[in-house]
Design an enzyme around this catalytic site. Structure first.
Site, PDB file in Angstrom:
ATOM      1  N   SER A 233       0.830  -1.220   0.000  1.00 55.64           N
ATOM      2  CA  SER A 233       0.000   0.000   0.000  1.00 55.64           C
ATOM      3  C   SER A 233       0.856   1.259   0.000  1.00 55.64           C
ATOM      4  O   SER A 233       0.552   2.232  -0.703  1.00 55.64           O
ATOM      5  CB  SER A 233      -0.973   0.000   1.187  1.00 55.64           C
ATOM      6  N   HIS A 263      -1.945  -8.954   1.393  1.00 56.03           N
ATOM      7  CA  HIS A 263      -1.681  -7.721   2.169  1.00 56.03           C
ATOM      8  C   HIS A 263      -2.872  -7.486   3.110  1.00 56.03           C
ATOM      9  O   HIS A 263      -3.198  -8.351   3.918  1.00 56.03           O
ATOM     10  CB  HIS A 263      -1.431  -6.584   1.168  1.00 56.03           C
ATOM     11  N   HIS A 309       5.562 -13.077   6.904  1.00 57.05           N
ATOM     12  CA  HIS A 309       5.784 -11.656   6.588  1.00 57.05           C
ATOM     13  C   HIS A 309       6.941 -11.500   5.617  1.00 57.05           C
ATOM     14  O   HIS A 309       7.882 -12.311   5.623  1.00 57.05           O
ATOM     15  CB  HIS A 309       6.069 -10.847   7.862  1.00 57.05           C
ATOM     16  N   ARG A 318       2.728  -5.665  16.673  1.00 53.88           N
ATOM     17  CA  ARG A 318       1.344  -5.189  16.556  1.00 53.88           C
ATOM     18  C   ARG A 318       0.386  -6.325  16.929  1.00 53.88           C
ATOM     19  O   ARG A 318      -0.649  -6.102  17.537  1.00 53.88           O
ATOM     20  CB  ARG A 318       1.080  -4.681  15.133  1.00 53.88           C
ATOM     21  N   ASP A 364      -2.438  -9.136  11.267  1.00 56.27           N
ATOM     22  CA  ASP A 364      -3.812  -9.539  10.964  1.00 56.27           C
ATOM     23  C   ASP A 364      -4.314 -10.747  11.759  1.00 56.27           C
ATOM     24  O   ASP A 364      -5.497 -11.086  11.670  1.00 56.27           O
ATOM     25  CB  ASP A 364      -3.929  -9.864   9.465  1.00 56.27           C
TER      26      ASP A 364
HETATM   27  N1  NMX Z   1       0.949 -19.958   4.952  1.00 53.37           N
HETATM   28  C1  NMX Z   1       1.397 -20.838   4.021  1.00 53.37           C
HETATM   29  N2  NMX Z   1       2.499 -20.633   3.287  1.00 53.37           N
HETATM   30  C2  NMX Z   1       3.182 -19.504   3.527  1.00 53.37           C
HETATM   31  C3  NMX Z   1       2.816 -18.574   4.498  1.00 53.37           C
HETATM   32  C4  NMX Z   1       1.627 -18.830   5.223  1.00 53.37           C
HETATM   33  N3  NMX Z   1       1.150 -17.978   6.136  1.00 53.37           N
HETATM   34  N4  NMX Z   1       3.714 -17.572   4.512  1.00 53.37           N
HETATM   35  C5  NMX Z   1       4.630 -17.862   3.559  1.00 53.37           C
HETATM   36  N5  NMX Z   1       4.305 -19.025   2.966  1.00 53.37           N
HETATM   37  C6  NMX Z   1       4.968 -19.653   1.848  1.00 53.37           C
HETATM   38  C7  NMX Z   1       4.939 -18.753   0.619  1.00 53.37           C
HETATM   39  O1  NMX Z   1       3.680 -18.810  -0.020  1.00 53.37           O
HETATM   40  C8  NMX Z   1       6.107 -19.276  -0.172  1.00 53.37           C
HETATM   41  O2  NMX Z   1       5.689 -20.460  -0.791  1.00 53.37           O
HETATM   42  P1  NMX Z   1       6.217 -20.877  -2.278  1.00 53.37           P
HETATM   43  O3  NMX Z   1       7.715 -20.888  -2.177  1.00 53.37           O
HETATM   44  O4  NMX Z   1       5.604 -22.199  -2.514  1.00 53.37           O
HETATM   45  O5  NMX Z   1       5.711 -19.797  -3.200  1.00 53.37           O
HETATM   46  C9  NMX Z   1       7.117 -19.645   0.911  1.00 53.37           C
HETATM   47  O6  NMX Z   1       6.342 -19.835   2.120  1.00 53.37           O
HETATM   48  C10 NMX Z   1       8.163 -18.589   1.167  1.00 53.37           C
HETATM   49  O7  NMX Z   1       7.514 -17.369   1.422  1.00 53.37           O
HETATM   50  P2  NMX Z   1       8.189 -16.287   2.411  1.00 53.37           P
HETATM   51  O8  NMX Z   1       9.446 -15.833   1.769  1.00 53.37           O
HETATM   52  O9  NMX Z   1       8.236 -16.797   3.777  1.00 53.37           O
HETATM   53  O10 NMX Z   1       7.086 -15.114   2.401  1.00 53.37           O
HETATM   54  P3  NMX Z   1       6.890 -13.919   1.363  1.00 53.37           P
HETATM   55  O11 NMX Z   1       7.776 -12.791   1.756  1.00 53.37           O
HETATM   56  O12 NMX Z   1       7.004 -14.399  -0.040  1.00 53.37           O
HETATM   57  O13 NMX Z   1       5.359 -13.546   1.606  1.00 53.37           O
HETATM   58  C11 NMX Z   1       3.429 -13.088   2.881  1.00 53.37           C
HETATM   59  C12 NMX Z   1       4.929 -12.851   2.742  1.00 53.37           C
HETATM   60  C13 NMX Z   1       2.905 -12.163   3.971  1.00 53.37           C
HETATM   61  C14 NMX Z   1       2.737 -12.726   1.562  1.00 53.37           C
HETATM   62  C15 NMX Z   1       3.188 -14.569   3.240  1.00 53.37           C
HETATM   63  O14 NMX Z   1       3.776 -14.858   4.479  1.00 53.37           O
HETATM   64  C16 NMX Z   1       1.709 -14.931   3.277  1.00 53.37           C
HETATM   65  O15 NMX Z   1       1.134 -15.243   2.229  1.00 53.37           O
HETATM   66  N6  NMX Z   1       1.056 -14.890   4.500  1.00 53.37           N
HETATM   67  C17 NMX Z   1      -0.360 -15.133   4.595  1.00 53.37           C
HETATM   68  C18 NMX Z   1      -1.137 -13.906   4.174  1.00 53.37           C
HETATM   69  C19 NMX Z   1      -1.001 -12.788   5.177  1.00 53.37           C
HETATM   70  O16 NMX Z   1      -1.157 -12.968   6.369  1.00 53.37           O
HETATM   71  N7  NMX Z   1      -0.739 -11.567   4.672  1.00 53.37           N
HETATM   72  C20 NMX Z   1      -0.727 -10.382   5.526  1.00 53.37           C
HETATM   73  C21 NMX Z   1       0.643  -9.741   5.689  1.00 53.37           C
HETATM   74  C22 NMX Z   1       0.543  -8.565   6.599  1.00 53.37           C
HETATM   75  N8  NMX Z   1      -0.288  -7.515   6.035  1.00 53.37           N
HETATM   76  O17 NMX Z   1      -1.202  -7.084   6.679  1.00 53.37           O
HETATM   77  O18 NMX Z   1      -0.049  -7.047   4.937  1.00 53.37           O
HETATM   78  C1  MLT Z   2       1.896  -3.751   6.549  1.00 55.94           C
HETATM   79  O1  MLT Z   2       1.507  -3.302   7.635  1.00 55.94           O
HETATM   80  O2  MLT Z   2       1.992  -3.031   5.530  1.00 55.94           O
HETATM   81  C2  MLT Z   2       2.137  -5.217   6.431  1.00 55.94           C
HETATM   82  O3  MLT Z   2       2.639  -5.766   7.605  1.00 55.94           O
HETATM   83  C3  MLT Z   2       2.852  -5.649   5.198  1.00 55.94           C
HETATM   84  C4  MLT Z   2       4.280  -5.249   5.037  1.00 55.94           C
HETATM   85  O4  MLT Z   2       4.882  -4.553   5.830  1.00 55.94           O
HETATM   86  O5  MLT Z   2       4.840  -5.718   4.002  1.00 55.94           O
END
Ligand code: NMX
Ligand code: MLT
Length: 435
Positions: A233, A263, A309, A318, A364
């Site tokens: 964002s 996100h 994350h 948080r 979240d």
């Molecule tokens: N559940 C299942 N798999 C996960 C999760 C999770 N919560 N977090 C990471 N992974 C997987 C990810 O999909 C990736 O898989 P692949 O190699 O098969 O593509 C692998 O683990 C490595 O990912 P990371 O490097 O640990 O995480 P990345 O930096 O790529 O992504 C998020 C960060 C936040 C997108 C990821 O952790 C996620 O999808 N979390 C669940 C959604 C979520 O809670 N998002 C909110 C973030 C905070 N916000 O408010 O923005």
């Molecule tokens: C945020 O508050 O924007 C989320 O934790 C996602 C991020 O920092 O990448």
């Protein structure tokens, strides 16, 4: 009393000089390197943007202008806005001045309600929210001043006006969307005697006999306000604003990014996941049931929302603030109890995958259970709350980018051929034993 504009006008010349000197003296120094996996992997971890409103060290989490978020979580959102913009907390008179200024700017024009009223009833609240911001673009002070000839040195001033107008209006807009979307009756007028967060709670119209929902909303609005630049964002807002598209265009773009499930929409998904888990097992689940359900989610190729994350490698502070709020205000609520149980098990399950870099909860993971407990049960609305709060951070960032006369954001893309060629001749960033 000093106004925000006066404080910023005092601070900007020195900040500009600092950035100029840095560029002049050390412009050619290398501060980071970029590996193939970073180019292919969402540019994760590349230090390539300056942002002073807040920072997010991987082992600590959000620090707002030098204050760890847990230490300022009890503050009012307006105090955080002042802090984000100036680096200092406001005195009482400045805070009251800011509150009065925001109240005076808070009218949402009638055409916005007409536009939203014409949209399909099943429009997602985030689509309504982003549209509501975008359709006010004609109100931009920046655009009017720019069209009439504005020097680059002065860009920040009308950007501050746009920022304050947007921030003043977002609770009114967001509350109106809530009442329309969920058939809650007529919009509730703002009460100018209330602070920004309390007013939002008041306009949502949720029964709050003990003031606990308002307390939760204050916390919510502080915790989501900023998370450095680099998150989707903030970076979307920043990139669009760098083209000198005004803050209405830019913040609307930021909201569009926030609306994605990786996100901000994760808060909606997180509550759904918790409720599905409870429905599946007929109430608050046992440890083993949580493990099974989490494993089934992963086996279905889905992510577990609220965990993981892009930057953090510890439990999000948080999350900790929300968790402590739940322990204090609703420890026996079955939805909150389920969130607590998930927190005990899911990190282990995610660690077992061997690929998740951060198995810990993010912002979240707990917020939805608390909103649910205090009567805001419509999960698809939760990301709007995130967006209201995020306006504080991304608008403050934009004021400072314009103050520092930041250039157009325009990194370089490369072809796969180019990357393959470079990769074959490049050196590894890893030590031999890490390979
Ligand atoms: N559940 C299942 N798999 C996960 C999760 C999770 N919560 N977090 C990471 N992974 C997987 C990810 O999909 C990736 O898989 P692949 O190699 O098969 O593509 C692998 O683990 C490595 O990912 P990371 O490097 O640990 O995480 P990345 O930096 O790529 O992504 C998020 C960060 C936040 C997108 C990821 O952790 C996620 O999808 N979390 C669940 C959604 C979520 O809670 N998002 C909110 C973030 C905070 N916000 O408010 O923005
Ligand atoms: C945020 O508050 O924007 C989320 O934790 C996602 C991020 O920092 O990448």
């Amino acid at each position: 009393m000093t106004s925000l504009k006066e404080v910023l006008a005092q601070q900007i010349p020195a900040a500009r000089q600092r950035a100029k000197d840095l560029g002049k003296q050390y412009g050619d120094r290398i501060v980071d390197h970029v590996s193939v996996e970073q180019v292919l992997g969402g540019m994760r971890g590349i230090s390539a943007i300056v942002c002073d409103t807040s920072s997010v060290p991987a082992d600590k989490g959000l620090i707002i202008r030098g204050h760890p978020v847990g230490e300022v979580a009890h503050r009012l959102p307006e105090e955080i806005l002042w802090l984000l913009l100036t680096g200092e907390l406001p005195d009482k008179a400045s805070l009251e001045g800011l509150r009065a200024d925001l109240a005076a700017r808070s009218t949402v024009p009638n055409y916005v309600w007409a536009v939203l009223g014409a949209m399909p009833a099943d429009s997602h609240p985030m689509c309504l929210f982003s549209t509501g911001i975008l359709c006010m673009e004609g109100e931009s002070v920046f655009r009017t001043r720019y069209d009439n000839g504005l020097r680059k040195e002065d860009f920040w001033e009308p950007t501050l006006d746009d920022a304050l107008n947007i921030i003043a209006r977002v609770p009114v807009l967001a509350a109106g969307i809530y009442r329309k979307k969920f058939n809650k009756g007529a919009r509730i007028n703002p009460n100018p005697t209330l602070d920004w967060g309390a007013n939002y709670a008041h306009m949502l119209g949720i029964a709050d006999p003990k003031g606990e929902f308002t307390k939760l909303l204050h916390l919510y609005l502080v915790l989501h306000s900023d998370h450095e630049n680099g998150n989707v964002s903030a970076m979307s807002t920043f990139t669009v604003n760098s083209a000198l598209s005004d803050l209405y265009y830019s913040f609307s773009a930021g909201l569009n990014g926030l609306a994605g499930p990786l996100h901000g929409l994760a808060n909606q998904e997180c509550l759904s996941w918790i409720l599905e888990l409870m429905e599946h097992f007929g109430g608050a689940p046992t440890t083993e049931q949580v493990r099974d359900f989490a494993q089934q989610t992963l086996a279905a190729g889905k992510v577990i929302p609220g965990y993981g994350h892009g930057v953090l490698r510890v439990t999000d502070p948080r999350f900790t603030s929300f968790y402590e709020f739940g322990q204090k205000h609703c420890p026996k609520d079955p939805v909150f109890e389920t969130v607590a149980r998930v927190f005990e098990i899911v990190p282990e399950v995610l660690k077992e995958t061997g690929k998740v870099k951060s198995p810990w909860p993010n912002v979240d993971a707990a917020s939805g259970s608390l909103l649910y407990h205090f009567g805001l049960t419509e999960g698809i609305y939760y990301t709007v709350l995130f967006g209201v709060s995020r306006a504080l951070g991304v608008c403050s960032q934009a004021v400072w980018y314009r103050a520092l006369m930041a250039p157009l954001t325009r990194p370089k893309s490369v072809t796969t051929d180019w990357l393959e060629g470079k990769a074959k001749t490049g050196v590894s960033a890893r030590l031999p034993q890490e390979k």
